[in-house]
Design a protein around this motif. Structure first.
Motif, PDB file in Angstrom:
ATOM      1  N   TYR A  23      18.595 -22.775  82.675  1.00  8.37           N
ATOM      2  CA  TYR A  23      18.300 -24.080  82.118  1.00  8.37           C
ATOM      3  C   TYR A  23      19.435 -25.026  82.404  1.00  8.37           C
ATOM      4  O   TYR A  23      19.266 -26.140  83.106  1.00  8.37           O
ATOM      5  CB  TYR A  23      18.203 -23.923  80.528  1.00  8.37           C
ATOM      6  N   GLY A  54      23.670 -30.429  71.671  1.00  4.34           N
ATOM      7  CA  GLY A  54      23.135 -29.234  72.251  1.00  4.34           C
ATOM      8  C   GLY A  54      24.352 -27.988  72.279  1.00  4.34           C
ATOM      9  O   GLY A  54      25.135 -27.969  71.530  1.00  4.34           O
ATOM     10  N   ASP A  75      26.477 -31.115  66.489  1.00  6.83           N
ATOM     11  CA  ASP A  75      24.930 -30.677  66.696  1.00  6.83           C
ATOM     12  C   ASP A  75      24.708 -30.080  65.349  1.00  6.83           C
ATOM     13  O   ASP A  75      25.379 -29.286  64.815  1.00  6.83           O
ATOM     14  CB  ASP A  75      24.779 -29.937  67.881  1.00  6.83           C
ATOM     15  N   ALA A 102      27.548 -29.864  62.574  1.00  2.00           N
ATOM     16  CA  ALA A 102      27.571 -30.934  61.940  1.00  2.00           C
ATOM     17  C   ALA A 102      26.225 -32.004  62.118  1.00  2.00           C
ATOM     18  O   ALA A 102      25.904 -32.118  63.141  1.00  2.00           O
ATOM     19  CB  ALA A 102      28.663 -31.976  61.874  1.00  2.00           C
ATOM     20  N   ASP A 103      25.859 -32.639  60.855  1.00  2.00           N
ATOM     21  CA  ASP A 103      24.747 -33.543  61.268  1.00  2.00           C
ATOM     22  C   ASP A 103      25.253 -34.844  61.991  1.00  2.00           C
ATOM     23  O   ASP A 103      26.458 -35.235  61.798  1.00  2.00           O
ATOM     24  CB  ASP A 103      24.201 -33.831  59.763  1.00  2.00           C
ATOM     25  N   VAL A 119      18.092 -37.236  71.768  1.00  3.17           N
ATOM     26  CA  VAL A 119      18.390 -36.861  70.464  1.00  3.17           C
ATOM     27  C   VAL A 119      17.115 -37.871  69.449  1.00  3.17           C
ATOM     28  O   VAL A 119      16.602 -37.131  68.537  1.00  3.17           O
ATOM     29  CB  VAL A 119      19.698 -37.107  69.856  1.00  3.17           C
ATOM     30  N   TYR A 122      13.737 -36.897  67.592  1.00  4.20           N
ATOM     31  CA  TYR A 122      13.793 -35.544  66.912  1.00  4.20           C
ATOM     32  C   TYR A 122      13.834 -36.124  65.470  1.00  4.20           C
ATOM     33  O   TYR A 122      13.885 -35.081  64.645  1.00  4.20           O
ATOM     34  CB  TYR A 122      14.526 -34.682  67.244  1.00  4.20           C
ATOM     35  N   LEU A 123      14.133 -37.207  65.154  1.00  2.00           N
ATOM     36  CA  LEU A 123      14.399 -37.689  63.835  1.00  2.00           C
ATOM     37  C   LEU A 123      13.218 -38.775  63.576  1.00  2.00           C
ATOM     38  O   LEU A 123      12.678 -39.499  64.334  1.00  2.00           O
ATOM     39  CB  LEU A 123      15.808 -38.383  63.702  1.00  2.00           C
ATOM     40  N   LEU A 131      21.360 -42.529  62.006  1.00  2.00           N
ATOM     41  CA  LEU A 131      22.011 -42.047  63.430  1.00  2.00           C
ATOM     42  C   LEU A 131      22.768 -43.276  64.280  1.00  2.00           C
ATOM     43  O   LEU A 131      23.893 -43.100  64.662  1.00  2.00           O
ATOM     44  CB  LEU A 131      21.307 -41.220  64.351  1.00  2.00           C
TER      45      LEU A 131
END
Ligand SMILES: C[S@@+](CC[C@H](N)C(=O)[O-])C[C@H]1O[C@@H](n2cnc3c(N)ncnc32)[C@H](O)[C@@H]1O
Length: 221
Positions: A23, A54, A75, A102-103, A119, A122-123, A131
Protein backbone atom coordinates in the motif's frame (compact mmCIF):
# COMPACT_ATOMS: atom_id res chain seq x y z
CA UNK A 1 17.01 3.54 -9.00
CA UNK A 2 17.46 7.20 -7.95
CA UNK A 3 18.41 8.20 -4.37
CA UNK A 4 14.88 9.50 -3.83
CA UNK A 5 13.30 6.25 -5.09
CA UNK A 6 15.61 4.30 -2.76
CA UNK A 7 14.58 6.54 0.15
CA UNK A 8 10.89 6.04 -0.62
CA UNK A 9 11.40 2.27 -0.80
CA UNK A 10 13.13 2.43 2.59
CA UNK A 11 10.04 4.16 3.96
CA UNK A 12 7.80 1.40 2.58
CA UNK A 13 10.04 -1.33 3.98
CA UNK A 14 9.86 0.14 7.48
CA UNK A 15 6.19 -0.89 7.74
CA UNK A 16 5.76 -4.29 9.28
CA UNK A 17 3.01 -6.00 7.27
CA UNK A 18 3.49 -6.94 3.59
CA UNK A 19 0.06 -5.56 2.69
CA UNK A 20 0.95 -2.24 4.29
CA UNK A 21 4.30 -2.22 2.43
CA UNK A 22 2.49 -2.70 -0.89
CA UNK A 23 0.00 0.00 0.00
CA UNK A 24 2.78 2.41 0.99
CA UNK A 25 4.77 1.74 -2.20
CA UNK A 26 1.77 2.39 -4.42
CA UNK A 27 0.77 5.51 -2.46
CA UNK A 28 4.26 6.99 -2.67
CA UNK A 29 4.60 6.16 -6.36
CA UNK A 30 1.19 7.21 -7.67
CA UNK A 31 -0.53 9.52 -5.21
CA UNK A 32 0.13 13.17 -6.12
CA UNK A 33 -1.02 14.64 -2.78
CA UNK A 34 2.29 14.18 -0.95
CA UNK A 35 4.35 15.73 -3.76
CA UNK A 36 1.88 18.61 -4.02
CA UNK A 37 2.09 19.25 -0.26
CA UNK A 38 5.89 19.10 -0.30
CA UNK A 39 6.02 21.60 -3.19
CA UNK A 40 3.69 23.97 -1.33
CA UNK A 41 5.49 23.99 2.03
CA UNK A 42 9.09 23.56 0.81
CA UNK A 43 9.86 27.28 0.67
CA UNK A 44 7.97 28.17 3.85
CA UNK A 45 9.75 26.22 6.59
CA UNK A 46 7.38 25.83 9.55
CA UNK A 47 6.06 23.00 11.71
CA UNK A 48 3.25 20.95 10.18
CA UNK A 49 0.23 19.39 11.88
CA UNK A 50 -1.17 16.43 9.90
CA UNK A 51 -4.77 15.80 11.02
CA UNK A 52 -5.95 12.26 10.22
CA UNK A 53 -2.36 11.23 9.47
CA UNK A 54 -3.10 7.49 9.19
CA UNK A 55 0.21 5.62 9.40
CA UNK A 56 2.24 8.83 9.13
CA UNK A 57 3.27 8.56 5.49
CA UNK A 58 3.08 12.28 4.73
CA UNK A 59 5.54 13.02 7.56
CA UNK A 60 8.02 10.45 6.27
CA UNK A 61 7.64 11.78 2.72
CA UNK A 62 8.14 15.43 3.74
CA UNK A 63 11.12 14.55 5.92
CA UNK A 64 12.76 12.62 3.05
CA UNK A 65 12.35 15.69 0.83
CA UNK A 66 13.64 18.09 3.50
CA UNK A 67 10.31 19.92 3.38
CA UNK A 68 9.37 20.09 7.05
CA UNK A 69 11.00 21.47 10.20
CA UNK A 70 8.76 19.72 12.71
CA UNK A 71 5.91 17.26 12.14
CA UNK A 72 3.08 16.09 14.35
CA UNK A 73 0.54 13.62 12.95
CA UNK A 74 -2.67 12.84 14.85
CA UNK A 75 -5.23 10.16 14.11
CA UNK A 76 -8.22 8.75 15.96
CA UNK A 77 -7.36 5.16 14.88
CA UNK A 78 -4.92 3.75 17.44
CA UNK A 79 -3.93 0.80 15.17
CA UNK A 80 -2.62 3.21 12.55
CA UNK A 81 -0.72 5.36 15.05
CA UNK A 82 0.92 2.25 16.51
CA UNK A 83 1.86 0.95 13.04
CA UNK A 84 3.23 4.40 12.12
CA UNK A 85 5.26 4.62 15.33
CA UNK A 86 6.76 1.17 14.74
CA UNK A 87 7.82 2.29 11.25
CA UNK A 88 9.32 5.55 12.58
CA UNK A 89 11.23 3.62 15.20
CA UNK A 90 12.58 1.16 12.58
CA UNK A 91 13.67 3.94 10.23
CA UNK A 92 15.31 5.88 13.09
CA UNK A 93 12.99 8.88 12.68
CA UNK A 94 11.27 8.57 16.03
CA UNK A 95 12.91 11.76 17.33
CA UNK A 96 12.22 13.84 14.24
CA UNK A 97 8.59 12.97 13.51
CA UNK A 98 5.81 12.49 16.04
CA UNK A 99 2.53 10.61 15.84
CA UNK A 100 -0.16 10.80 18.50
CA UNK A 101 -3.50 9.11 19.05
CA UNK A 102 -6.00 11.98 19.20
CA UNK A 103 -9.19 13.23 17.67
CA UNK A 104 -8.73 15.82 14.96
CA UNK A 105 -10.70 18.40 16.97
CA UNK A 106 -8.21 18.36 19.88
CA UNK A 107 -5.86 21.35 20.25
CA UNK A 108 -2.18 20.51 19.73
CA UNK A 109 0.97 22.39 20.85
CA UNK A 110 2.03 23.27 17.32
CA UNK A 111 1.41 26.22 14.93
CA UNK A 112 2.43 26.35 11.29
CA UNK A 113 1.00 24.51 8.29
CA UNK A 114 -1.86 22.02 8.55
CA UNK A 115 -2.62 19.05 6.29
CA UNK A 116 -6.00 17.32 6.04
CA UNK A 117 -5.55 14.65 3.38
CA UNK A 118 -8.53 12.39 2.63
CA UNK A 119 -10.12 12.85 6.03
CA UNK A 120 -13.13 15.15 5.88
CA UNK A 121 -15.62 12.84 4.16
CA UNK A 122 -15.26 10.29 6.99
CA UNK A 123 -17.04 12.77 9.27
CA UNK A 124 -20.63 14.01 9.21
CA UNK A 125 -21.15 17.58 7.99
CA UNK A 126 -21.04 19.19 11.44
CA UNK A 127 -17.93 17.16 12.36
CA UNK A 128 -16.22 18.43 9.20
CA UNK A 129 -16.88 22.00 10.27
CA UNK A 130 -15.37 21.35 13.73
CA UNK A 131 -12.28 19.79 12.14
CA UNK A 132 -11.89 22.71 9.74
CA UNK A 133 -12.18 25.22 12.60
CA UNK A 134 -9.52 23.34 14.55
CA UNK A 135 -7.24 23.19 11.51
CA UNK A 136 -7.58 26.97 11.02
CA UNK A 137 -6.74 27.52 14.72
CA UNK A 138 -3.35 25.83 14.16
CA UNK A 139 -2.28 28.02 11.21
CA UNK A 140 0.61 30.41 11.82
CA UNK A 141 0.83 33.69 9.88
CA UNK A 142 1.85 32.66 6.34
CA UNK A 143 0.78 29.08 7.11
CA UNK A 144 -1.04 26.91 4.60
CA UNK A 145 -3.96 24.60 5.19
CA UNK A 146 -3.66 21.85 2.57
CA UNK A 147 -6.82 19.81 2.07
CA UNK A 148 -7.07 16.91 -0.34
CA UNK A 149 -10.60 15.56 -0.64
CA UNK A 150 -13.34 14.17 -2.81
CA UNK A 151 -15.75 16.97 -3.67
CA UNK A 152 -19.40 16.24 -4.33
CA UNK A 153 -20.13 16.70 -8.04
CA UNK A 154 -21.74 14.99 -11.02
CA UNK A 155 -18.94 13.01 -12.68
CA UNK A 156 -17.78 9.47 -13.45
CA UNK A 157 -14.77 10.04 -11.20
CA UNK A 158 -17.09 10.90 -8.32
CA UNK A 159 -19.04 7.64 -8.90
CA UNK A 160 -15.76 5.64 -9.05
CA UNK A 161 -14.65 7.21 -5.79
CA UNK A 162 -17.85 6.24 -4.02
CA UNK A 163 -17.38 2.62 -5.18
CA UNK A 164 -13.76 2.54 -3.95
CA UNK A 165 -14.86 3.97 -0.58
CA UNK A 166 -17.32 1.10 -0.29
CA UNK A 167 -14.47 -1.42 -0.73
CA UNK A 168 -12.20 0.44 1.72
CA UNK A 169 -14.95 0.17 4.30
CA UNK A 170 -15.80 -3.50 3.67
CA UNK A 171 -12.08 -4.48 3.66
CA UNK A 172 -11.81 -3.13 7.22
CA UNK A 173 -9.00 -0.66 6.35
CA UNK A 174 -11.35 2.20 7.22
CA UNK A 175 -13.30 1.53 10.43
CA UNK A 176 -15.88 4.16 9.58
CA UNK A 177 -17.12 4.62 6.03
CA UNK A 178 -17.67 7.89 4.23
CA UNK A 179 -20.33 10.00 5.96
CA UNK A 180 -20.73 13.12 3.88
CA UNK A 181 -19.03 14.28 0.68
CA UNK A 182 -18.57 18.06 0.93
CA UNK A 183 -19.08 20.39 -2.01
CA UNK A 184 -16.38 22.92 -2.85
CA UNK A 185 -18.57 25.71 -1.50
CA UNK A 186 -19.07 23.96 1.85
CA UNK A 187 -15.30 24.01 2.41
CA UNK A 188 -14.52 27.33 0.81
CA UNK A 189 -17.14 29.45 2.65
CA UNK A 190 -15.97 28.97 6.28
CA UNK A 191 -12.31 29.29 5.29
CA UNK A 192 -12.89 32.56 3.46
CA UNK A 193 -15.02 33.74 6.40
CA UNK A 194 -11.96 33.08 8.61
CA UNK A 195 -9.97 35.49 6.41
CA UNK A 196 -8.01 32.86 4.44
CA UNK A 197 -7.26 33.09 0.72
CA UNK A 198 -8.55 29.87 -0.88
CA UNK A 199 -7.64 28.18 -4.15
CA UNK A 200 -8.88 24.84 -5.51
CA UNK A 201 -7.51 22.62 -8.27
CA UNK A 202 -8.08 19.07 -9.40
CA UNK A 203 -5.53 16.48 -8.31
CA UNK A 204 -6.73 13.36 -10.12
CA UNK A 205 -3.19 12.44 -11.19
CA UNK A 206 -3.13 9.00 -12.84
CA UNK A 207 -6.04 7.78 -10.78
CA UNK A 208 -9.64 7.37 -11.97
CA UNK A 209 -10.88 9.00 -8.76
CA UNK A 210 -12.41 12.35 -7.89
CA UNK A 211 -9.80 14.30 -6.00
CA UNK A 212 -9.17 18.00 -5.36
CA UNK A 213 -6.51 20.02 -3.66
CA UNK A 214 -7.78 23.00 -1.71
CA UNK A 215 -5.17 25.36 -0.30
CA UNK A 216 -6.11 28.05 2.22
CA UNK A 217 -3.47 30.60 3.20
CA UNK A 218 -3.33 32.77 6.28
CA UNK A 219 -1.83 36.13 5.40
CA UNK A 220 1.70 36.70 6.70
CA UNK A 221 1.85 39.23 9.54
C1 LIG B 1 -8.01 7.71 4.15
S1 LIG B 1 -7.13 7.92 5.62
C2 LIG B 1 -5.96 9.17 5.13
C3 LIG B 1 -4.65 9.04 5.87
C4 LIG B 1 -3.59 10.08 5.53
N1 LIG B 1 -4.09 11.43 5.68
C5 LIG B 1 -3.04 9.87 4.15
O1 LIG B 1 -3.37 10.64 3.25
O2 LIG B 1 -2.28 8.92 3.97
C6 LIG B 1 -8.23 8.86 6.66
C7 LIG B 1 -7.77 8.94 8.09
O3 LIG B 1 -8.56 9.88 8.82
C8 LIG B 1 -8.66 9.39 10.14
N2 LIG B 1 -9.77 10.09 10.82
C9 LIG B 1 -11.08 10.04 10.54
N3 LIG B 1 -11.78 10.81 11.39
C10 LIG B 1 -10.88 11.38 12.24
C11 LIG B 1 -10.98 12.27 13.35
N4 LIG B 1 -12.15 12.74 13.77
N5 LIG B 1 -9.85 12.62 13.99
C12 LIG B 1 -8.64 12.15 13.59
N6 LIG B 1 -8.49 11.29 12.54
C13 LIG B 1 -9.60 10.91 11.88
C14 LIG B 1 -8.88 7.90 9.95
O4 LIG B 1 -8.61 7.16 11.12
C15 LIG B 1 -7.90 7.60 8.82
O5 LIG B 1 -6.63 7.21 9.29
Amino acid sequence: MSCMDAALYRIANSYDHWLQRRYVKSKLAADPAYAATAALVMDRPMPLLDIGCGIGLLGQYLHTHGAVTRYLGVDSDLRKIEAGNRALHLSGLGNALHLAHADGTARQPIRGHVALLDVLHYLPQEGQRALLDNAVAHLAPGGLLVIRNVLRERSLRYAMTRISEFFLRTSGWMRIGAQHYPSEEELRAPLEAAGLAVSVRSLHGKTPFDCYLLVAERAPR
